[in-house]
Design a protein around this motif. Structure first.
Motif, PDB file in Angstrom:
ATOM      1  N   GLU B 115      -5.155  18.393   4.651  1.00  0.00           N
ATOM      2  CA  GLU B 115      -4.878  18.406   3.221  1.00  0.00           C
ATOM      3  C   GLU B 115      -3.366  18.486   3.042  1.00  0.00           C
ATOM      4  O   GLU B 115      -2.650  18.886   3.940  1.00  0.00           O
ATOM      5  CB  GLU B 115      -5.572  19.601   2.559  1.00  0.00           C
ATOM      6  N   LEU B 116      -2.927  18.108   1.855  1.00  0.00           N
ATOM      7  CA  LEU B 116      -1.509  18.236   1.527  1.00  0.00           C
ATOM      8  C   LEU B 116      -1.352  19.628   0.931  1.00  0.00           C
ATOM      9  O   LEU B 116      -1.511  19.833  -0.265  1.00  0.00           O
ATOM     10  CB  LEU B 116      -1.092  17.134   0.562  1.00  0.00           C
ATOM     11  N   GLY B 117      -1.089  20.594   1.792  1.00  0.00           N
ATOM     12  CA  GLY B 117      -1.276  22.015   1.493  1.00  0.00           C
ATOM     13  C   GLY B 117      -0.582  22.539   0.257  1.00  0.00           C
ATOM     14  O   GLY B 117      -1.197  23.223  -0.553  1.00  0.00           O
ATOM     15  N   GLU B 118       0.701  22.243   0.092  1.00  0.00           N
ATOM     16  CA  GLU B 118       1.402  22.812  -1.047  1.00  0.00           C
ATOM     17  C   GLU B 118       1.398  21.891  -2.247  1.00  0.00           C
ATOM     18  O   GLU B 118       2.365  21.807  -2.991  1.00  0.00           O
ATOM     19  CB  GLU B 118       2.832  23.210  -0.650  1.00  0.00           C
ATOM     20  N   MET B 119       0.294  21.170  -2.367  1.00  0.00           N
ATOM     21  CA  MET B 119       0.066  20.404  -3.584  1.00  0.00           C
ATOM     22  C   MET B 119      -1.324  20.832  -4.072  1.00  0.00           C
ATOM     23  O   MET B 119      -2.179  21.210  -3.267  1.00  0.00           O
ATOM     24  CB  MET B 119       0.084  18.899  -3.276  1.00  0.00           C
ATOM     25  N   THR B 120      -1.536  20.747  -5.387  1.00  0.00           N
ATOM     26  CA  THR B 120      -2.841  21.172  -5.880  1.00  0.00           C
ATOM     27  C   THR B 120      -3.891  20.133  -5.472  1.00  0.00           C
ATOM     28  O   THR B 120      -3.565  19.009  -5.086  1.00  0.00           O
ATOM     29  CB  THR B 120      -2.833  21.295  -7.413  1.00  0.00           C
ATOM     30  N   VAL B 121      -5.142  20.545  -5.575  1.00  0.00           N
ATOM     31  CA  VAL B 121      -6.246  19.646  -5.226  1.00  0.00           C
ATOM     32  C   VAL B 121      -6.152  18.363  -6.046  1.00  0.00           C
ATOM     33  O   VAL B 121      -6.292  17.253  -5.523  1.00  0.00           O
ATOM     34  CB  VAL B 121      -7.587  20.363  -5.462  1.00  0.00           C
ATOM     35  N   LEU B 122      -5.854  18.539  -7.325  1.00  0.00           N
ATOM     36  CA  LEU B 122      -5.772  17.379  -8.202  1.00  0.00           C
ATOM     37  C   LEU B 122      -4.603  16.466  -7.810  1.00  0.00           C
ATOM     38  O   LEU B 122      -4.723  15.239  -7.830  1.00  0.00           O
ATOM     39  CB  LEU B 122      -5.613  17.857  -9.647  1.00  0.00           C
ATOM     40  N   GLU B 123      -3.487  17.062  -7.430  1.00  0.00           N
ATOM     41  CA  GLU B 123      -2.352  16.261  -6.967  1.00  0.00           C
ATOM     42  C   GLU B 123      -2.725  15.476  -5.717  1.00  0.00           C
ATOM     43  O   GLU B 123      -2.388  14.304  -5.568  1.00  0.00           O
ATOM     44  CB  GLU B 123      -1.169  17.170  -6.628  1.00  0.00           C
ATOM     45  N   ASN B 124      -3.421  16.152  -4.795  1.00  0.00           N
ATOM     46  CA  ASN B 124      -3.925  15.491  -3.601  1.00  0.00           C
ATOM     47  C   ASN B 124      -4.694  14.228  -3.975  1.00  0.00           C
ATOM     48  O   ASN B 124      -4.515  13.172  -3.392  1.00  0.00           O
ATOM     49  CB  ASN B 124      -4.871  16.432  -2.843  1.00  0.00           C
ATOM     50  N   MET B 125      -5.561  14.410  -4.972  1.00  0.00           N
ATOM     51  CA  MET B 125      -6.405  13.290  -5.390  1.00  0.00           C
ATOM     52  C   MET B 125      -5.568  12.171  -6.001  1.00  0.00           C
ATOM     53  O   MET B 125      -5.808  11.001  -5.765  1.00  0.00           O
ATOM     54  CB  MET B 125      -7.431  13.771  -6.415  1.00  0.00           C
ATOM     55  N   MET B 126      -4.584  12.568  -6.796  1.00  0.00           N
ATOM     56  CA  MET B 126      -3.812  11.565  -7.534  1.00  0.00           C
ATOM     57  C   MET B 126      -2.876  10.758  -6.636  1.00  0.00           C
ATOM     58  O   MET B 126      -2.359   9.734  -7.052  1.00  0.00           O
ATOM     59  CB  MET B 126      -3.003  12.240  -8.647  1.00  0.00           C
ATOM     60  N   VAL B 127      -2.647  11.242  -5.441  1.00  0.00           N
ATOM     61  CA  VAL B 127      -1.818  10.456  -4.528  1.00  0.00           C
ATOM     62  C   VAL B 127      -2.554   9.180  -4.125  1.00  0.00           C
ATOM     63  O   VAL B 127      -1.964   8.131  -3.927  1.00  0.00           O
ATOM     64  CB  VAL B 127      -1.472  11.285  -3.257  1.00  0.00           C
ATOM     65  N   ALA B 128      -3.895   9.296  -4.034  1.00  0.00           N
ATOM     66  CA  ALA B 128      -4.670   8.266  -3.360  1.00  0.00           C
ATOM     67  C   ALA B 128      -4.749   6.882  -4.024  1.00  0.00           C
ATOM     68  O   ALA B 128      -4.602   5.887  -3.324  1.00  0.00           O
ATOM     69  CB  ALA B 128      -6.071   8.802  -3.093  1.00  0.00           C
ATOM     70  N   PRO B 129      -4.955   6.793  -5.340  1.00  0.00           N
ATOM     71  CA  PRO B 129      -5.241   5.462  -5.895  1.00  0.00           C
ATOM     72  C   PRO B 129      -4.209   4.401  -5.523  1.00  0.00           C
ATOM     73  O   PRO B 129      -3.017   4.688  -5.438  1.00  0.00           O
ATOM     74  CB  PRO B 129      -5.247   5.708  -7.408  1.00  0.00           C
ATOM     75  N   LYS B 130      -4.720   3.210  -5.316  1.00  0.00           N
ATOM     76  CA  LYS B 130      -3.843   2.089  -4.959  1.00  0.00           C
ATOM     77  C   LYS B 130      -3.175   1.511  -6.195  1.00  0.00           C
ATOM     78  O   LYS B 130      -3.644   1.710  -7.308  1.00  0.00           O
ATOM     79  CB  LYS B 130      -4.685   0.979  -4.317  1.00  0.00           C
ATOM     80  N   GLY B 131      -2.127   0.764  -5.982  1.00  0.00           N
ATOM     81  CA  GLY B 131      -1.499   0.007  -7.058  1.00  0.00           C
ATOM     82  C   GLY B 131      -0.972   0.859  -8.195  1.00  0.00           C
ATOM     83  O   GLY B 131      -1.048   0.475  -9.356  1.00  0.00           O
ATOM     84  N   GLN B 132      -0.446   2.044  -7.893  1.00  0.00           N
ATOM     85  CA  GLN B 132       0.114   2.877  -8.952  1.00  0.00           C
ATOM     86  C   GLN B 132       1.475   2.327  -9.357  1.00  0.00           C
ATOM     87  O   GLN B 132       2.384   2.265  -8.552  1.00  0.00           O
ATOM     88  CB  GLN B 132       0.261   4.321  -8.482  1.00  0.00           C
ATOM     89  N   ARG B 133       1.579   1.986 -10.640  1.00  0.00           N
ATOM     90  CA  ARG B 133       2.834   1.378 -11.102  1.00  0.00           C
ATOM     91  C   ARG B 133       3.987   2.359 -11.017  1.00  0.00           C
ATOM     92  O   ARG B 133       5.112   1.989 -10.753  1.00  0.00           O
ATOM     93  CB  ARG B 133       2.665   0.892 -12.534  1.00  0.00           C
ATOM     94  N   GLY B 134       3.668   3.624 -11.227  1.00  0.00           N
ATOM     95  CA  GLY B 134       4.717   4.639 -11.220  1.00  0.00           C
ATOM     96  C   GLY B 134       5.278   4.927  -9.849  1.00  0.00           C
ATOM     97  O   GLY B 134       6.173   5.748  -9.708  1.00  0.00           O
ATOM     98  N   GLU B 135       4.769   4.280  -8.834  1.00  0.00           N
ATOM     99  CA  GLU B 135       5.331   4.492  -7.502  1.00  0.00           C
ATOM    100  C   GLU B 135       6.647   3.746  -7.328  1.00  0.00           C
ATOM    101  O   GLU B 135       7.358   3.949  -6.351  1.00  0.00           O
ATOM    102  CB  GLU B 135       4.332   4.073  -6.421  1.00  0.00           C
ATOM    103  N   ALA B 136       6.942   2.863  -8.272  1.00  0.00           N
ATOM    104  CA  ALA B 136       8.264   2.242  -8.278  1.00  0.00           C
ATOM    105  C   ALA B 136       9.205   3.180  -9.023  1.00  0.00           C
ATOM    106  O   ALA B 136       8.906   3.592 -10.142  1.00  0.00           O
ATOM    107  CB  ALA B 136       8.208   0.887  -8.967  1.00  0.00           C
ATOM    108  N   LEU B 137      10.311   3.502  -8.382  1.00  0.00           N
ATOM    109  CA  LEU B 137      11.218   4.505  -8.940  1.00  0.00           C
ATOM    110  C   LEU B 137      11.683   4.158 -10.345  1.00  0.00           C
ATOM    111  O   LEU B 137      11.665   4.985 -11.249  1.00  0.00           O
ATOM    112  CB  LEU B 137      12.412   4.671  -7.998  1.00  0.00           C
ATOM    113  N   TRP B 138      12.075   2.921 -10.553  1.00  0.00           N
ATOM    114  CA  TRP B 138      12.655   2.550 -11.852  1.00  0.00           C
ATOM    115  C   TRP B 138      11.635   2.682 -12.967  1.00  0.00           C
ATOM    116  O   TRP B 138      11.947   3.090 -14.078  1.00  0.00           O
ATOM    117  CB  TRP B 138      13.244   1.139 -11.809  1.00  0.00           C
ATOM    118  N   ARG B 139      10.369   2.408 -12.668  1.00  0.00           N
ATOM    119  CA  ARG B 139       9.338   2.534 -13.709  1.00  0.00           C
ATOM    120  C   ARG B 139       9.128   3.977 -14.101  1.00  0.00           C
ATOM    121  O   ARG B 139       8.798   4.289 -15.232  1.00  0.00           O
ATOM    122  CB  ARG B 139       8.012   1.947 -13.210  1.00  0.00           C
TER     123      ARG B 139
END
Lengths: 474, 281
Positions: B115-139
């Motif tokens: 698990e990604l220990g120092e992140m909440t369970v929900l944060e862990n989950m939110m890392v997973a989805p593909k094609g997140q537009r916000g993964e581009a820094l400028w966006r």
């Protein structure tokens, strides 16, 4: 910022900011309270002792400058270490690159100004130089990152600290210092350093701001000539009759730094509280897992590293760019560790904590001891301190206990710059022991652009609702 | 090569089986051919070949050191194989970087829940989805574009909550993942993997260190997901568990595929008994 931005990923209870048992309504209030407390301490200390007004104002201006610089640096480092887990202990190297490149780009062209022994620059406007300095620092970061980020954290640490020393020695190097090509002398200046004769940055900044007013009023540099010199400096001369401009300059420059700090804070907050920041945090926690979830971790790491390095370059420009000249030996690793201490005090991982750590470090560990010395010396009427440890101990041989205590006190006070490092070390050890998370590192700051609360359901699901409430009690 | 065992759901073998002499990739998403991996002088995987059918639940078993985990690592890109070929949905994915394999829909979990220990369970989950537009820094930083990022995050958040509810760990959503129990971490890891929209899941010992009641729940979830069309390949030590739950079993021994077939076939296979009991005599 809109109201929605403030809460970010925290549930309502966690939006409250609690530090040392004191409950604040939000981060903004907390920062403000801290700053007010710091300034109050400085003002009261100075007024009670009766420090001359000019000296007091200079101290406050200095304090603001250090708060701005250290808070910005801690923020940039937080992006590296707090978010991504990149162990950068070469911060000062990137600062050096920033200010040197700015200097060389914006210095007057050779032969058009200063002495013939000085190296020449490109003579471009200062904003081009600042941009160039940032790009250069980012580029150096990129080159360092390419091989190093494939390795584990501690290797990056070795690479970065070595790089910062390589940069310092390159700047010192005789063979790169001065060359005359086609009648132009260029180079890095060697041990003599570079004279930053691109004009007063503050004046240039205010003149640039003045542009829209100039267009309307048909003047040149209205904001600088009429408002800054004509009104502000004139007003202050009522209180500081003798040459008030340097005092006002210090204040104005520090105020500009605080504004830039605010912008940087907002941008880094946005960066952190986004899917991008979330992936950075995931990389910090476990890179393999993040990779297995389909994220190209190398790209994220390089982006975060380069952005952080460019910011460090910018901070280097703000820090050293107003001092008239820079020499390579300013950029010793000590400065890197100052920034680390600031971040550790504030709590790595928290942006608000980084700013607070920068402010606390600047006020109480960096500027504080010197200010204390200043105050005590004023009280004692600037006595002569013993010049060595031996002299301080001498009264002991003659049996003068009181003289001995006075002498050793004065000697200690006189050595406060050296003892400062000692003090920082103690603070660091105590922090690591008692509060390794710093002031705000313990806080749950979920990285997302929206609050991570349960979306409202259409209907039903009574059991689930109960379960959710149970989970948020902690 | 291995003959795919008869599966009830895809019973009409024959016509759709071969298209122009090639195996129909819609039926066989994962195909491993002559996979080899050596570490120094040790050959961990020595020419393993197998195929996984779509919608199936296949168990990969074998004694310690049989090369199961290394096979997993070679398929998912954690290790680059020294020889052979891995195909997923008809595409050659041999030696691709882990994130590229994952983005094609082949997602793994880890032997020890990570698990990604120092992140909440929900944060862990939110890392997973593909094609997140916000993964581009400028966006993430620029105004206006950021609203777009937020809109997408709201959709993802809804799915993340649904998934947490499915696995009954929604009451832990705001807890640090590092504070979860071993079993809860396994659930989180599976839930997180599912949010990447995988077609096939590779589970590396999903039941190790899980108590019996949680094991039951985990199995229920896996069966339910399989009925929804997910394909599973499971590495497991517990023979009984695999025999009871998988319709196909692959047995590895000393880096090779010893045998494969239905649980009954495997159970009665002399070689398997010998490999497990170590009786060479």
């Amino acid at each position: 910022m809109s109201d929605e931005e403030k809460g970010y990923g925290q549930s309502e209870e966690e939006q409250r900011a609690v530090v040392m048992g004191i409950d604040f309504r939000n981060d903004g209030y907390m920062l403000l309270t801290l700053l007010v407390a710091v300034y109050a301490a400085y003002l009261i200390g100075g007024l009670v002792i009766g420090l001359p007004f000019r000296g007091l104002m200079n101290q406050i201006g200095q304090l603001t400058f250090w708060i701005g610089v250290f808070a910005m640096a801690a923020l940039a480092l937080n992006l590296h270490w707090g978010y991504t887990g990149l162990f950068n202990i070469g911060i000062v190297g990137f600062m050096a690159v920033g200010v040197y490149v700015t200097g060389i780009i914006s210095k007057p062209v050779f032969g058009s100004g200063t002495s013939a022994a000085e190296i020449g620059g490109l003579g471009l406007p200062l904003w081009v130089g600042i941009l160039g300095g940032m790009v250069a620092a980012g580029a150096i970061g990129f080159i360092a990152a390419l091989p190093a980020l494939r390795l584990r954290a501690d290797y990056l640490a070795i690479v970065t600290i070595a790089l910062s020393e390589i940069i310092r020695f390159s700047l010192l190097s005789d063979s790169l210092s001065k060359h005359t090509i086609g009648g132009y002398t260029i180079g890095l200046g060697g041990g003599d350093g570079v004279i930053l004769d691109y004009g007063d940055p503050l004046e240039q900044f205010i003149r640039a701001l003045s542009f829209p007013f100039d267009l309307v009023l048909g003047e040149s540099g209205w904001l600088w000539n009429e408002v800054y010199l004509g009104i502000l400096v004139d007003f202050v001369s009522n209180y500081i009759p003798n040459n008030p401009k340097p005092v006002v300059d210090n204040f104005a420059y520090a105020a500009v730094l605080l504004v830039i700090l605010g912008i940087m804070y907002a941008l880094i907050l946005r960066t952190g509280n986004s899917p991008f920041g979330r992936v950075l945090k995931a990389i910090r926690e476990d890179e393999d897992v993040t990779n297995a979830l389909g994220k190209d971790t190398n790209v994220f790491k390089i982006k975060a590293f380069v952005v952080g390095c460019a910011l460090m370059g910018l901070i280097g420009i703000f820090w050293f760019g107003t001092q008239g000249s820079v020499t390579p030996n300013t950029f010793r690793p000590r400065i890197t560790f100052y920034v680390w201490i600031a971040l550790i005090i504030g709590g790595s991982g928290s942006n608000t904590g980084s700013v607070m750590g920068g402010a606390v470090f600047a006020a109480f560990l960096f500027q504080g001891p010197r200010y204390f010395k200043n105050i005590v010396e004023t009280v004692l009427g600037n006595p002569e301190a013993p010049s060595s440890f031996g002299q301080a101990m001498e009264p002991l041989l003659n049996g003068g206990i009181v003289e001995w205590i006075t002498a050793s006190f004065l000697f200690t006070l006189d050595s406060i710059r050296q003892l400062q490092l000692f003090l920082m070390g103690i603070v660091l050890i105590v922090l690591m022991h008692r509060r390794p998370d710093g002031m705000l590192g313990h806080r749950k700051e979920a990285a997302s652009s929206i609050p991570l609360t349960r979306p409202l359901k259409r209907s039903g699901g009574g059991d689930d609702a109960v379960a959710t409430d149970g989970g948020e009690d902690q | 090569m291995s003959e795919a065992s008869s599966s009830d759901e895809y019973g009409s073998a024959g016509s759709s089986d071969l298209v122009n002499g090639e195996v129909d990739t819609t039926r066989v998403p994962l195909k491993v051919e002559n996979l080899e991996k050596r570490f120094g002088g040790i050959t961990a995987v020595d020419g393993a070949s197998f195929e996984i059918e779509k919608g199936s639940m296949t168990g990969l078993i074998g004694p310690n050191g049989a090369g199961k985990s290394t096979t997993f690592n070679c398929i998912t890109g954690t290790h680059a194989p020294d020889g052979g070929r891995v195909e997923f949905n008809g595409e050659d994915i041999t030696g691709l970087a882990p994130h590229k394999v994952a983005n094609r829909g082949l997602v793994r979990t880890f032997q020890i829940a990570r698990e990604l220990g120092e992140m909440t369970v929900l944060e862990n989950m939110m890392v997973a989805p593909k094609g997140q537009r916000g993964e581009a820094l400028w966006r993430s930083v620029l105004p206006y574009v950021r609203d777009d990022v937020k809109a997408q995050e709201r959709e993802m958040l809804e799915r993340a909550w649904e998934m947490l509810e499915f696995f009954d760990i929604d009451h832990l959503a705001n807890e640090y993942a590092g504070n979860l129990s071993g079993g809860q971490r396994k659930l989180l890891e599976m839930a997180r993997a599912l949010l990447t929209d995988p077609q096939m899941l590779l589970l590396d010992e999903p039941f190790a260190g899980v108590n019996p009641s949680l094991e039951e729940r985990l199995l229920e979830h896996i069966h339910e997901l399989r009925n929804q069309g997910y394909t599973f390949l499971i590495v497991e030590h517990d023979m009984d568990l695999i025999m009871q739950n998988c319709e196909k079993v692959i047995v590895m021994h000393q880096g090779r595929i010893l045998t494969e077939g239905t649980p009954e076939d495997v159970r009665n296979n002399e070689d398997v008994i010998e490999a497990y009991l170590g009786g060479e005599v």
